[in-house]
Design a protein around this motif. Structure first.
Motif, PDB file in Angstrom:
ATOM      1  N   ASP A   1       0.851  -1.181   0.000  1.00  0.00           N
ATOM      2  CA  ASP A   1       0.000   0.000   0.000  1.00  0.00           C
ATOM      3  C   ASP A   1       0.894   1.241   0.000  1.00  0.00           C
ATOM      4  OD1 ASP A   1      -1.754   2.076   0.397  1.00  0.00           O
ATOM      5  OD2 ASP A   1      -2.681   1.251   2.209  1.00  0.00           O
TER       6      ASP A   1
ATOM      7  N   ASP B   1       0.192   4.212   0.162  1.00  0.00           N
ATOM      8  CA  ASP B   1      -0.265   5.250   1.083  1.00  0.00           C
ATOM      9  C   ASP B   1      -0.302   4.761   2.526  1.00  0.00           C
ATOM     10  OD1 ASP B   1      -0.728   7.232  -0.933  1.00  0.00           O
ATOM     11  OD2 ASP B   1      -2.531   6.134  -1.514  1.00  0.00           O
TER      12      ASP B   1
ATOM     13  N   THR C   1       0.298   4.149   6.374  1.00  0.00           N
ATOM     14  CA  THR C   1       0.616   5.113   7.421  1.00  0.00           C
ATOM     15  C   THR C   1       2.074   4.984   7.834  1.00  0.00           C
ATOM     16  OG1 THR C   1       0.058   3.613   9.241  1.00  0.00           O
ATOM     17  CG2 THR C   1      -1.747   4.942   8.307  1.00  0.00           C
TER      18      THR C   1
ATOM     19  N   LEU D   1     -10.781   0.638  11.075  1.00  0.00           N
ATOM     20  CA  LEU D   1     -10.543   2.071  11.266  1.00  0.00           C
ATOM     21  C   LEU D   1     -10.801   2.547  12.691  1.00  0.00           C
ATOM     22  CD1 LEU D   1     -11.982   3.388   7.878  1.00  0.00           C
ATOM     23  CD2 LEU D   1      -9.569   3.225   8.553  1.00  0.00           C
TER      24      LEU D   1
ATOM     25  N   LYS E   1      -7.671  -3.438  -3.080  1.00  0.00           N
ATOM     26  CA  LYS E   1      -7.912  -2.096  -3.632  1.00  0.00           C
ATOM     27  C   LYS E   1      -9.112  -1.431  -2.965  1.00  0.00           C
ATOM     28  CE  LYS E   1      -5.889  -3.029  -8.174  1.00  0.00           C
ATOM     29  NZ  LYS E   1      -6.161  -3.235  -9.621  1.00  0.00           N
TER      30      LYS E   1
ATOM     31  N   SER F   1      -8.023  -0.349   0.617  1.00  0.00           N
ATOM     32  CA  SER F   1      -7.041   0.739   0.650  1.00  0.00           C
ATOM     33  C   SER F   1      -7.534   1.984  -0.090  1.00  0.00           C
ATOM     34  CB  SER F   1      -5.708   0.272   0.057  1.00  0.00           C
ATOM     35  OG  SER F   1      -5.852  -0.120  -1.293  1.00  0.00           O
ATOM     36  N   ASP F   2      -8.037   1.829  -1.310  1.00  0.00           N
ATOM     37  CA  ASP F   2      -8.378   2.980  -2.145  1.00  0.00           C
ATOM     38  C   ASP F   2      -9.742   3.584  -1.805  1.00  0.00           C
ATOM     39  OD1 ASP F   2      -6.031   2.249  -3.322  1.00  0.00           O
ATOM     40  OD2 ASP F   2      -6.902   1.564  -5.208  1.00  0.00           O
TER      41      ASP F   2
ATOM     42  N   LYS G   1     -11.875   2.573   1.084  1.00  0.00           N
ATOM     43  CA  LYS G   1     -12.140   2.701   2.522  1.00  0.00           C
ATOM     44  C   LYS G   1     -10.997   3.354   3.295  1.00  0.00           C
ATOM     45  CE  LYS G   1     -15.482   1.682   3.718  1.00  0.00           C
ATOM     46  NZ  LYS G   1     -16.798   2.362   3.600  1.00  0.00           N
ATOM     47  N   LYS G   2      -9.855   3.567   2.636  1.00  0.00           N
ATOM     48  CA  LYS G   2      -8.706   4.263   3.249  1.00  0.00           C
ATOM     49  C   LYS G   2      -8.154   3.540   4.479  1.00  0.00           C
ATOM     50  CE  LYS G   2      -9.465   7.370   0.119  1.00  0.00           C
ATOM     51  NZ  LYS G   2      -8.660   7.339  -1.140  1.00  0.00           N
ATOM     52  N   CYS G   3      -8.146   2.214   4.406  1.00  0.00           N
ATOM     53  CA  CYS G   3      -7.509   1.416   5.462  1.00  0.00           C
ATOM     54  C   CYS G   3      -6.025   1.285   5.125  1.00  0.00           C
ATOM     55  CB  CYS G   3      -8.153   0.034   5.555  1.00  0.00           C
ATOM     56  SG  CYS G   3      -9.870   0.035   6.089  1.00  0.00           S
ATOM     57  N   HIS G   4      -5.268   2.284   5.495  1.00  0.00           N
ATOM     58  CA  HIS G   4      -3.857   2.335   5.122  1.00  0.00           C
ATOM     59  C   HIS G   4      -2.946   1.809   6.232  1.00  0.00           C
ATOM     60  CE1 HIS G   4      -4.852   4.255   1.421  1.00  0.00           C
ATOM     61  NE2 HIS G   4      -5.315   5.348   2.000  1.00  0.00           N
TER      62      HIS G   4
END
Length: 384
Positions: free
Chosen positions: A30, A32, A34, A172, A218, A221-222, A224-227
């Protein structure tokens, strides 16, 4: 003039150090991810050159003859320390209004256990025994065609996205004291080389499995923004060659850790421990080679010997199997206790007084094993 020369030299040194750092650094798939997730991934790479985290499934939730007692752990009562890695399962979270997972652990308690372990310096891994979205059965309802049904344009694709939403909503909420997302070693669609789960080898084509994994990664990550997820690719013991192991591999931009599950079984009077050591060695050699080629980490994601009937299993069997291999972690399965269904004890880590406890202490004291105090000393969430 001297200041300019000094600045020039400083720039050269910084450039050299940056290049050297990059050589020893790896990045999660990923892009992006964290900061904490990137740091953990790199530190697991660093620490795996010296030893491996010891993990236990559901460690804080229950053990042999107890459930949900504050700060209790069979592992801690056996060696004086918590495991360095904690395994949890999200199976059941896909159901509307479901408050507990498939092993009856409340998700609210799981969240608190994860937060407490992270605060102490421990690492978290999560798997997901998700139900069959096509039939409504459980993960073991291995009807072919299920994978096709959840892919884009499939009949259950929209349903599957709502399940991923529930997973993301939970992921999250896993945050530290500074509201940072807690890094998670996420192991979806595990034991993919077997056929007992609906995503297994005989129930979908390799390209279908890859598409399932790729869409899932995807979306999380893309969309739901679970980075904070480090993705763990996981087989059973079926592959005997690197080609077979990598047959369903979704790509270097989709996975971070190469792993497999293997268990020892049978009555101790008739078991040859070398069989386990040799069979594990085949897979360890495979993932060693594949990881070197693809710049990934490795792990034995599940293992154990039910009820640990062999008193020196930890040092005579497990540790011997792992010697010479730079894995990031090894995890043993849960300590359920007596199982009414099988009429036998079901546990994989010792409890106080169990026959293998003394040997487990030797395993704990090895410089190769990282329990929670060791993990905290390694400062796995800080830049080194």
């Amino acid at each position: 003039m001297h200041k300019q020369n000094g600045n020039f030299i400083l720039v050269l040194l910084l450039s050299f150090n940056s290049a050297l750092f990059a050589q020893h650094n790896i990045a999660p798939c990923d892009k992006d991810a964290t900061k904490e997730t990137k740091v953990l991934y790199n530190n697991l790479k660093r620490s795996s050159g010296k030893g491996y985290l010891f993990g236990h499934q559901d460690d804080l939730a229950y053990g042999v003859n107890w459930r949900y007692e504050k700060d209790r752990s069979d592992v801690k009562e056996s060696c004086g320390d918590y495991p360095g890695l904690y395994g949890w399962d999200l199976g059941g979270i896909e159901k509307d209004g479901q408050e507990t997972n498939l092993d009856s652990v409340p998700f609210d308690k799981m969240r608190e256990y994860i937060k407490s372990a992270y605060k102490r310096g421990g690492v978290i891994t999560i798997t997901w025994h998700l139900n069959n979205p096509m039939t409504g059965g459980n993960a073991w309802d291995n009807k072919p065609g299920t994978v096709t049904s959840v892919l884009p344009n499939g009949a259950k694709h929209d349903l599957y996205k709502t399940w991923l939403d529930k997973v993301a909503n939970f992921i999250l909420t896993l945050r530290g004291d500074k509201n940072e997302l807690i890094p998670i070693l996420f192991r979806p669609y595990h034991e993919l080389s077997g056929s007992w789960f609906w995503w297994g080898k005989n129930n979908c084509a390799p390209e279908e499995f890859k598409s399932l994994w790729q869409f899932t990664k995807k979306y999380l990550s893309d969309i739901k923004k679970c980075h904070n997820l480090i993705y763990v690719y996981n087989t059973g013991t079926e592959p005997k060659t690197k080609a077979a192991y990598m047959e369903r591999y979704p790509g270097n931009d989709m996975a971070d850790i190469l792993s497999f599950d293997t268990y020892q079984g049978g009555e101790p009077s008739s078991v040859n421990n070398n069989d386990y050591i040799n069979n594990a060695g085949v897979l360890l050699n495979i993932i060693d080679s594949a990881a070197a080629e693809n710049n990934k980490l490795t792990a034995m994601a599940e293992t154990g010997y039910e009820a640990i009937p062999y008193a020196t299993w930890w040092t005579d069997v497990l540790q011997k199997a792992l010697n010479g291999h730079h894995i990031a972690y090894v995890l043993v399965w849960r300590n359920h206790g007596y199982q009414e269904q099988t009429k036998r004890m079901h546990y994989y880590a010792p409890y106080k007084g169990q026959v293998s406890q003394n040997d487990f202490m030797k395993f704990y004291n090895s410089d190769k094993t990282y329990f929670e105090k060791d993990a905290a000393k390694e400062k796995l969430y800080r830049v080194h």
